[in-house]
Scaffold this motif. Structure first.
Motif, PDB file in Angstrom:
ATOM      1  N   ILE A   1      -6.723  -0.449   0.508  1.00 47.84           N
ATOM      2  CA  ILE A   1      -5.501  -0.443   1.314  1.00 47.84           C
ATOM      3  C   ILE A   1      -5.735  -1.180   2.630  1.00 47.84           C
ATOM      4  CG2 ILE A   1      -3.833   1.027   2.508  1.00 47.84           C
ATOM      5  CD1 ILE A   1      -4.206   3.146   0.485  1.00 47.84           C
ATOM      6  N   ALA A   2      -6.886  -0.896   3.252  1.00 47.17           N
ATOM      7  CA  ALA A   2      -7.170  -1.501   4.557  1.00 47.17           C
ATOM      8  C   ALA A   2      -7.144  -3.034   4.468  1.00 47.17           C
ATOM      9  CB  ALA A   2      -8.531  -1.019   5.065  1.00 47.17           C
ATOM     10  N   ARG A   3      -7.693  -3.594   3.350  1.00 44.12           N
ATOM     11  CA  ARG A   3      -7.720  -5.062   3.239  1.00 44.12           C
ATOM     12  C   ARG A   3      -6.334  -5.637   3.043  1.00 44.12           C
ATOM     13  NH1 ARG A   3     -12.238  -7.501  -0.398  1.00 44.12           N
ATOM     14  NH2 ARG A   3     -11.525  -9.357   0.656  1.00 44.12           N
ATOM     15  N   MET A   4      -5.516  -4.945   2.238  1.00 43.89           N
ATOM     16  CA  MET A   4      -4.174  -5.464   2.019  1.00 43.89           C
ATOM     17  C   MET A   4      -3.361  -5.399   3.307  1.00 43.89           C
ATOM     18  SD  MET A   4      -4.639  -6.556  -0.838  1.00 43.89           S
ATOM     19  CE  MET A   4      -3.163  -7.238  -1.585  1.00 43.89           C
ATOM     20  N   ILE A   5      -3.548  -4.325   4.076  1.00 46.14           N
ATOM     21  CA  ILE A   5      -2.840  -4.228   5.355  1.00 46.14           C
ATOM     22  C   ILE A   5      -3.293  -5.345   6.282  1.00 46.14           C
ATOM     23  CG2 ILE A   5      -2.614  -2.825   7.443  1.00 46.14           C
ATOM     24  CD1 ILE A   5      -2.734  -0.359   5.647  1.00 46.14           C
ATOM     25  N   ALA A   6      -4.613  -5.584   6.297  1.00 48.92           N
ATOM     26  CA  ALA A   6      -5.134  -6.644   7.160  1.00 48.92           C
ATOM     27  C   ALA A   6      -4.596  -8.007   6.738  1.00 48.92           C
ATOM     28  CB  ALA A   6      -6.662  -6.638   7.127  1.00 48.92           C
ATOM     29  N   ALA A   7      -4.300  -8.168   5.441  1.00 50.51           N
ATOM     30  CA  ALA A   7      -3.772  -9.443   4.954  1.00 50.51           C
ATOM     31  C   ALA A   7      -2.279  -9.575   5.266  1.00 50.51           C
ATOM     32  CB  ALA A   7      -4.020  -9.568   3.451  1.00 50.51           C
ATOM     33  N   GLY A   8      -1.678  -8.547   5.863  1.00 48.54           N
ATOM     34  CA  GLY A   8      -0.270  -8.647   6.259  1.00 48.54           C
ATOM     35  C   GLY A   8       0.707  -8.129   5.219  1.00 48.54           C
ATOM     36  N   ILE A   9       0.236  -7.245   4.349  1.00 49.90           N
ATOM     37  CA  ILE A   9       1.122  -6.704   3.324  1.00 49.90           C
ATOM     38  C   ILE A   9       1.520  -5.283   3.688  1.00 49.90           C
ATOM     39  CG2 ILE A   9       1.253  -6.041   0.893  1.00 49.90           C
ATOM     40  CD1 ILE A   9      -0.325  -8.420   0.240  1.00 49.90           C
ATOM     41  N   ALA A  10       2.795  -4.978   3.558  1.00 54.78           N
ATOM     42  CA  ALA A  10       3.261  -3.622   3.848  1.00 54.78           C
ATOM     43  C   ALA A  10       4.001  -3.087   2.634  1.00 54.78           C
ATOM     44  CB  ALA A  10       4.176  -3.617   5.066  1.00 54.78           C
ATOM     45  N   LEU A  11       3.777  -1.828   2.337  1.00 56.28           N
ATOM     46  CA  LEU A  11       4.453  -1.191   1.206  1.00 56.28           C
ATOM     47  C   LEU A  11       5.358  -0.084   1.724  1.00 56.28           C
ATOM     48  CD1 LEU A  11       4.800  -0.459  -1.868  1.00 56.28           C
ATOM     49  CD2 LEU A  11       2.833   1.040  -1.586  1.00 56.28           C
ATOM     50  N   VAL A  12       6.611  -0.115   1.250  1.00 58.89           N
ATOM     51  CA  VAL A  12       7.488   1.030   1.486  1.00 58.89           C
ATOM     52  C   VAL A  12       7.544   1.786   0.165  1.00 58.89           C
ATOM     53  CG1 VAL A  12       9.806   1.814   2.084  1.00 58.89           C
ATOM     54  CG2 VAL A  12       8.838  -0.190   3.211  1.00 58.89           C
ATOM     55  N   PRO A  13       6.805   2.897   0.055  1.00 58.88           N
ATOM     56  CA  PRO A  13       6.712   3.555  -1.248  1.00 58.88           C
ATOM     57  C   PRO A  13       8.004   4.283  -1.601  1.00 58.88           C
ATOM     58  CG  PRO A  13       5.554   4.846   0.389  1.00 58.88           C
ATOM     59  CD  PRO A  13       6.047   3.615   1.085  1.00 58.88           C
ATOM     60  N   GLU A  14       8.096   4.620  -2.874  1.00 59.88           N
ATOM     61  CA  GLU A  14       9.308   5.256  -3.375  1.00 59.88           C
ATOM     62  C   GLU A  14       9.603   6.541  -2.617  1.00 59.88           C
ATOM     63  OE1 GLU A  14       9.300   5.410  -7.686  1.00 59.88           O
ATOM     64  OE2 GLU A  14      10.426   7.270  -7.534  1.00 59.88           O
ATOM     65  N   GLN A  15       8.531   7.326  -2.333  1.00 59.89           N
ATOM     66  CA  GLN A  15       8.771   8.601  -1.643  1.00 59.89           C
ATOM     67  C   GLN A  15       8.843   8.435  -0.133  1.00 59.89           C
ATOM     68  OE1 GLN A  15       6.107   7.604  -3.155  1.00 59.89           O
ATOM     69  NE2 GLN A  15       4.228   8.634  -2.543  1.00 59.89           N
ATOM     70  N   ARG A  16       8.896   7.175   0.360  1.00 57.59           N
ATOM     71  CA  ARG A  16       9.035   6.809   1.775  1.00 57.59           C
ATOM     72  C   ARG A  16       7.825   7.184   2.625  1.00 57.59           C
ATOM     73  NH1 ARG A  16      13.440   5.591  -1.321  1.00 57.59           N
ATOM     74  NH2 ARG A  16      15.395   6.457  -0.578  1.00 57.59           N
ATOM     75  N   ALA A  17       7.172   8.336   2.355  1.00 63.91           N
ATOM     76  CA  ALA A  17       5.963   8.748   3.095  1.00 63.91           C
ATOM     77  C   ALA A  17       6.150   8.707   4.600  1.00 63.91           C
ATOM     78  CB  ALA A  17       4.758   7.887   2.678  1.00 63.91           C
ATOM     79  N   LEU A  18       7.275   9.217   5.074  1.00 64.88           N
ATOM     80  CA  LEU A  18       7.510   9.282   6.521  1.00 64.88           C
ATOM     81  C   LEU A  18       6.727  10.435   7.130  1.00 64.88           C
ATOM     82  CD1 LEU A  18      11.362   8.763   6.552  1.00 64.88           C
ATOM     83  CD2 LEU A  18       9.598   7.099   7.108  1.00 64.88           C
ATOM     84  N   PHE A  19       6.603  10.423   8.461  1.00 60.99           N
ATOM     85  CA  PHE A  19       5.981  11.545   9.177  1.00 60.99           C
ATOM     86  C   PHE A  19       7.106  12.498   9.555  1.00 60.99           C
ATOM     87  CE2 PHE A  19       3.397   7.698  10.374  1.00 60.99           C
ATOM     88  CZ  PHE A  19       2.484   7.891   9.341  1.00 60.99           C
TER      89      PHE A  19
END
Lengths: 255, 345
Positions: free
Chosen positions: A79-97
């Motif tokens: 996950i850390a590498r994909m984030i560093a590459a500039g990719i963001a995922l909005v998952p189905e369950q939203r995963a909000l705080f």
């Protein structure tokens, strides 16, 4: 199916990606491209492997095959590498705080850039509020108290706070009222105009094909068909399987 | 039983309760961020108290060796991880810093005349010795299994606790230790004599809670830790590393433990294995708060402190029995009042 050669080099390029849950292969040998500034959509029925595909691309699930971001190839990324590459995922369950305020959720969306000297958190926050005035109205409210549509906006806003190059959206219209679905797709179209590349996974094939440039049809973990979205929307097989039996509900969804 | 005794016991209760509240806070923090029930929480308390006591009585302080050894192991583990990834993984932050702190603290405990450097310097050195233990324990024992089932985490947590108690016996010996009070002054308020140590404990507890409140409410890293506790996937997706969150929560837990240890060392005689029973009382407070609500847990911890103080007076040999029996009605009430909380979406 012949894939049309994209005019711009792909930002995300996936070759022969497979994901297994134990002995069961949920996604097998998928290849797809998302060119810079384009919207690619993956449509297909429930259980076709759409969410699994996005999870593998984000590094949440281990996978086999090559994932190339901006010319840099990697296999089974974290996950850390994909984030560093500039990719963001909005998952189905939203995963909000859920127990934190809307504003805290957004501020944390910029966490990955908090050491970046070029990143201006306040400016990005103003930008997101400009895009979603509703979030500004509710900025002191707890995320868990928002309506479904507002949560989706917050999830999108939080992802945008990290200034991603590629936004991966998992069923953004799921569980939303028809009018809100229309808003969400308008927002997606607008994001594209501001240069964000999007990989959109949707069950609402009609709306997805309307907004996307290129489409992939996923069935039983494989790409069954692909092509420019406009062509697929007219393809008789797609019409029969995904658009044909238009129920009144579907009509409302895409009105 | 006259008013004076009530005030005296109440004072004891408040002092103990304040420390239990701090430990409850720490246990809840670590649990919500990492899903680890931190059984070794009490060892931070006992090691800090015994280190202070050893310094004041002029005995050799051996804790530095343990911290240094763990730092070396953690550094080797990081090196192995970087090497296995063939350079694709960046060298993780923090461990080298911990190694430096551990080495420095070890050297200082060996060269300084520890019984003559003053209480403040002794406390600082104790903090420098024990706090690194938190992130090091996380790195060495928990980081690799952070995603494991919470039962596995609990088993490892118990194992680490048992190992640390054994190491404690080796380092500090079987004798108990008690330190000098911060000041000997007493204040007379109405019929009661208030020991200044009580005021120290209350002031330090309030200051620490205030500090944590600012940290969690106002700073980006505090919010990031909170976010990890609320939604692990969400936190990872915005780039909050679970490794970092785990180390940070263990660092805070160790810091809270050290301060508790320094605060209670002048009041109670601490033995190498005293930590468990102390943190168990903090844990009872945390359970009363349902491992989620800190204000309820703090009240629960204060109540435990009072119950302990008064049962010491009435039936001192049944002290622990009474305190832990009080947990039963709370558990019954919790399980009856429990409504199934739906997960977010």
């Amino acid at each position: 199916m012949t894939a049309l050669a994209p005019t711009t080099p792909p930002l995300l390029s996936v070759r022969d990606l497979s994901v297994s849950y134990g002995p069961i292969e949920a996604v097998s040998g998928i290849s797809l491209d998302v060119p810079e500034g384009h919207i690619a959509t993956v449509i297909g029925p429930n259980g076709a492997g759409k969410t699994t595909l996005l999870s593998a691309l984000m590094g949440i699930l281990p996978s086999r095959g090559a994932i190339t971001v901006d010319g840099v190839e990697t296999s089974s990324p974290t996950i850390a590498r994909m984030i560093a590459a500039g990719i963001a995922l909005v998952p189905e369950q939203r995963a909000l705080f859920a127990t934190m305020t809307v504003e805290d959720n957004l501020v944390l969306g910029g966490f990955r850039r908090h050491r970046d000297p070029h990143y201006d958190a306040d400016e990005t926050l103003r930008d997101v509020y400009g895009r979603f005035p509703r979030l500004w109205e509710r900025h002191r409210q707890l995320a868990g108290t928002l309506s479904g549509g507002e949560r989706q906006m917050l999830a999108l806003g939080r992802a945008l706070m990290g200034k991603p190059r590629l936004l991966m959206l998992d069923e953004p219209s799921l569980g939303l009222a028809p009018l809100v679905v229309r808003d969400v797709f308008q927002i997606i179209a607008e994001l594209k105009r501001t240069g964000v590349s999007i990989l959109l996974v949707e069950q609402n094939a009609r709306a997805a094909l309307k907004v996307a440039d290129h489409a992939y049809v996923l069935e039983l973990g494989r790409v069954a068909m692909e092509g420019p979205a406009a062509e697929l929307a007219d393809d008789p097989r797609i019409v029969a399987a995904y658009l044909g039996k238009t129920s009144r509900h579907q009509e409302m969804l895409t009105a | 039983m006259n008013m004076q005794i009530v005030m005296l016991l109440g004072q004891d209760g408040v002092t103990n309760g304040a420390v239990y509240a701090l430990l409850a806070l720490s246990i809840m923090l670590v649990f919500s961020v990492t899903r680890i029930l931190l059984i070794p929480q009490g060892e931070f308390v006992a090691f800090a108290a015994l280190t202070m006591a050893a310094m004041q009585s002029g005995r050799a302080v051996q804790l530095g060796w343990l911290v240094f050894a763990l730092a070396v192991v953690a550094t080797l583990m990081d090196a192995a991880k970087v090497w296995r990834s063939k350079g694709r993984e960046p060298w993780p932050h923090g461990t080298l810093g911990l190694l430096a702190v551990a080495a420095l603290a070890l050297v200082l405990t060996k060269v300084l005349p520890l019984d003559r450097i003053g209480m403040f310097a002794q406390a600082l050195l104790t903090i420098a010795l024990v706090v690194p233990l938190g992130p090091l324990l996380y790195r060495v024992f928990f980081q690799a299994i952070a995603a494991a089932h919470s039962l596995v985490l609990l088993i490892v947590s118990i194992a680490v606790h048992v190992a640390l108690v054994g190491t404690g016996l080796l380092m500090f010996g079987p004798e108990g230790g008690k330190t000098e009070p911060f000041s000997d002054a007493f204040f007379e308020i109405g019929p009661a004599m208030i020991a200044s140590q009580t005021l120290w404990v209350i002031a330090a507890t309030l200051a620490l809670m205030g500090g944590l409140w600012v940290f969690f409410g106002k700073t980006l890293y505090g919010r990031a830790l909170q976010a990890t506790a609320v939604n692990r996937l969400g936190a990872e997706l915005v780039g909050i590393s679970p490794d970092l969150a785990g180390r940070a929560s263990f660092t805070l837990a160790a810091a809270i433990g050290v301060l508790s240890g320094i605060l209670i060392a002048p009041i109670t005689t601490i033995y190498y294995d005293s930590g468990f029973i102390i943190s168990l009382k903090g844990f009872v407070g945390a359970i009363i708060g349902g491992l989620t609500s800190f204000p309820v847990a703090a009240l629960g911890a204060l109540f435990i402190g009072q119950a302990e103080a008064f049962s010491t007076f009435w039936a001192s040999s049944y002290k622990e029995v009474i305190v832990f029996t009080l947990l039963l009605p709370v558990l019954v009430w919790r399980s009856l009042a429990h409504t199934r909380v739906e997960d977010e979406e």
